[in-house]
Write a protein that holds these residues in place. Structure first.
Motif, PDB file in Angstrom:
ATOM      1  N   ARG A   1       0.837  -1.214   0.000  1.00 35.01           N
ATOM      2  CA  ARG A   1       0.000   0.000   0.000  1.00 35.01           C
ATOM      3  C   ARG A   1       0.868   1.260   0.000  1.00 35.01           C
ATOM      4  O   ARG A   1       0.528   2.253  -0.659  1.00 35.01           O
ATOM      5  CB  ARG A   1      -0.926   0.002   1.220  1.00 35.01           C
ATOM      6  N   LEU A   2       1.976   1.234   0.737  1.00 33.80           N
ATOM      7  CA  LEU A   2       2.883   2.384   0.733  1.00 33.80           C
ATOM      8  C   LEU A   2       3.489   2.587  -0.652  1.00 33.80           C
ATOM      9  O   LEU A   2       3.680   3.726  -1.102  1.00 33.80           O
ATOM     10  CB  LEU A   2       3.992   2.179   1.770  1.00 33.80           C
ATOM     11  N   LYS A   3       3.758   1.480  -1.344  1.00 32.36           N
ATOM     12  CA  LYS A   3       4.279   1.589  -2.708  1.00 32.36           C
ATOM     13  C   LYS A   3       3.213   2.164  -3.645  1.00 32.36           C
ATOM     14  O   LYS A   3       3.513   3.000  -4.502  1.00 32.36           O
ATOM     15  CB  LYS A   3       4.741   0.225  -3.212  1.00 32.36           C
ATOM     16  N   GLU A   4       1.974   1.725  -3.460  1.00 31.52           N
ATOM     17  CA  GLU A   4       0.886   2.236  -4.304  1.00 31.52           C
ATOM     18  C   GLU A   4       0.641   3.729  -4.076  1.00 31.52           C
ATOM     19  O   GLU A   4       0.161   4.433  -4.969  1.00 31.52           O
ATOM     20  CB  GLU A   4      -0.391   1.432  -4.031  1.00 31.52           C
ATOM     21  N   LYS A   5       0.982   4.219  -2.873  1.00 30.54           N
ATOM     22  CA  LYS A   5       0.852   5.652  -2.590  1.00 30.54           C
ATOM     23  C   LYS A   5       2.003   6.463  -3.172  1.00 30.54           C
ATOM     24  O   LYS A   5       1.969   7.697  -3.143  1.00 30.54           O
ATOM     25  CB  LYS A   5       0.782   5.876  -1.074  1.00 30.54           C
ATOM     26  N   GLY A   6       3.044   5.765  -3.633  1.00 26.22           N
ATOM     27  CA  GLY A   6       4.167   6.451  -4.253  1.00 26.22           C
ATOM     28  C   GLY A   6       5.282   6.840  -3.309  1.00 26.22           C
ATOM     29  O   GLY A   6       6.237   7.515  -3.726  1.00 26.22           O
ATOM     30  N   VAL A   7       5.209   6.405  -2.038  1.00 26.17           N
ATOM     31  CA  VAL A   7       6.256   6.773  -1.082  1.00 26.17           C
ATOM     32  C   VAL A   7       7.328   5.690  -0.976  1.00 26.17           C
ATOM     33  O   VAL A   7       8.361   5.897  -0.345  1.00 26.17           O
ATOM     34  CB  VAL A   7       5.662   7.057   0.313  1.00 26.17           C
ATOM     35  N   VAL A   8       7.077   4.542  -1.587  1.00 21.62           N
ATOM     36  CA  VAL A   8       8.027   3.427  -1.582  1.00 21.62           C
ATOM     37  C   VAL A   8       8.283   3.008  -3.021  1.00 21.62           C
ATOM     38  O   VAL A   8       7.358   2.958  -3.838  1.00 21.62           O
ATOM     39  CB  VAL A   8       7.473   2.238  -0.764  1.00 21.62           C
ATOM     40  N   THR A   9       9.541   2.717  -3.351  1.00 24.84           N
ATOM     41  CA  THR A   9       9.884   2.343  -4.723  1.00 24.84           C
ATOM     42  C   THR A   9      10.012   0.842  -4.919  1.00 24.84           C
ATOM     43  O   THR A   9       9.768   0.332  -5.999  1.00 24.84           O
ATOM     44  CB  THR A   9      11.215   3.001  -5.143  1.00 24.84           C
ATOM     45  N   GLU A  10      10.404   0.116  -3.838  1.00 25.32           N
ATOM     46  CA  GLU A  10      10.627  -1.322  -3.982  1.00 25.32           C
ATOM     47  C   GLU A  10      10.285  -2.036  -2.683  1.00 25.32           C
ATOM     48  O   GLU A  10      10.647  -1.584  -1.597  1.00 25.32           O
ATOM     49  CB  GLU A  10      12.085  -1.609  -4.365  1.00 25.32           C
ATOM     50  N   VAL A  11       9.577  -3.168  -2.810  1.00 18.91           N
ATOM     51  CA  VAL A  11       9.239  -4.012  -1.667  1.00 18.91           C
ATOM     52  C   VAL A  11       9.975  -5.336  -1.815  1.00 18.91           C
ATOM     53  O   VAL A  11       9.817  -6.028  -2.825  1.00 18.91           O
ATOM     54  CB  VAL A  11       7.718  -4.252  -1.575  1.00 18.91           C
TER      55      VAL A  11
END
Length: 249
Positions: A48-58
């Motif tokens: 979800r943090l990646k989908e918000k654009g604050v994370v680039t890679e999980v």
């Protein structure tokens, strides 16, 4: 920013576990295994943090036997970009796992590490805290809300008196509680895509970590069967039994 999400392969929560006849442990032969539910929540939050654009890679990480690859593929089906397996047949205790994760944190340099607060098999609730101590990182446990604010992460956690909000500098360690989110349903197309995502395999010795168990399990036994209840005619009798028989008041 990278997010590292450790996940553990455990006996599925729907399975009724059985103790081995020699009381050496729990019988896991031919039982369904799945991702630890708290870790599933951690993967969902990272995605979800990646989908918000604050994370680039999980990056999903697991430590254990070869079959842990199945758990990592599930994490990638939820939305993790790649996975790392530290493969070993040794019995992994929380401190050993924390040391392995510390080595991977040094290698990958993630901005955030999100993991379940505990595993449903041993209920140790230690790995996240040990990792934070070994890596000298700020930590927030039992998160019910995670929000990125600039170069900090704000974590809401439930305490006895209500809610507590912590502001942590990155990188940081966060452990998830049940109320943080509800993991998404994994679709077949995403399962197929997960098979093509990269999965790296290391051995503990590759990371320079000794995983020999420090604790020895002497005996595992089922809890005693609960006795049948009784009915009492009035409150006075109930109080008398609680006081004189159960000795709880």
């Amino acid at each position: 920013m990278k997010v590292l999400v450790p996940v553990k392969r455990v006996v599925d929560y729907n399975v009724k576990v059985r103790v081995k006849s020699d009381q050496s442990g729990v019988d896991i032969a031919n039982v369904k295994m799945s991702m630890n539910p708290f870790d599933e929540i951690a993967v969902e939050e990272a995605v979800r943090l990646k989908e918000k654009g604050v994370v680039t890679e999980v990056i999903a990480v697991s430590c254990g036997v070869t079959q842990c690859q199945e758990t990592l593929r599930t994490a990638m089906a939820i939305g993790a970009d790649r996975a790392i397996l530290v493969e070993t047949d040794a019995e992994l205790q929380p401190l050993a796992v924390a040391k392995l994760l510390k080595a991977l944190v040094d290698k990958e340099q993630p901005g955030l590490i999100i993991l379940g607060k505990q595993a449903i098999d041993d209920d140790a609730n230690q790995t996240g805290q040990m990792l934070a101590a070994l890596a000298d990182l700020p930590q927030a446990t039992f998160a019910s809300q995670v929000e990125m604010v600039g170069d900090k992460v704000h974590v809401t956690r439930e305490i006895d008196g209500g809610l507590e909000v912590l502001s942590l500098s990155l990188p940081a360690v966060v452990t998830t509680d049940l109320r943080l989110n509800e993991p998404r349903y994994v679709t077949l197309p995403n399962i197929m895509k997960a098979k093509k995502k990269p999965l790296d395999v290391f051995k503990p010795e590759d990371l320079g970590v000794e995983v020999t168990p420090r604790l020895k399990t002497l005996r595992v036994s089922e809890p005693p069967k609960r006795g049948a209840g009784i009915k009492v005619p009035d409150v006075a009798t109930l109080v008398d039994k609680l006081k004189n028989e159960a000795k709880v008041i």
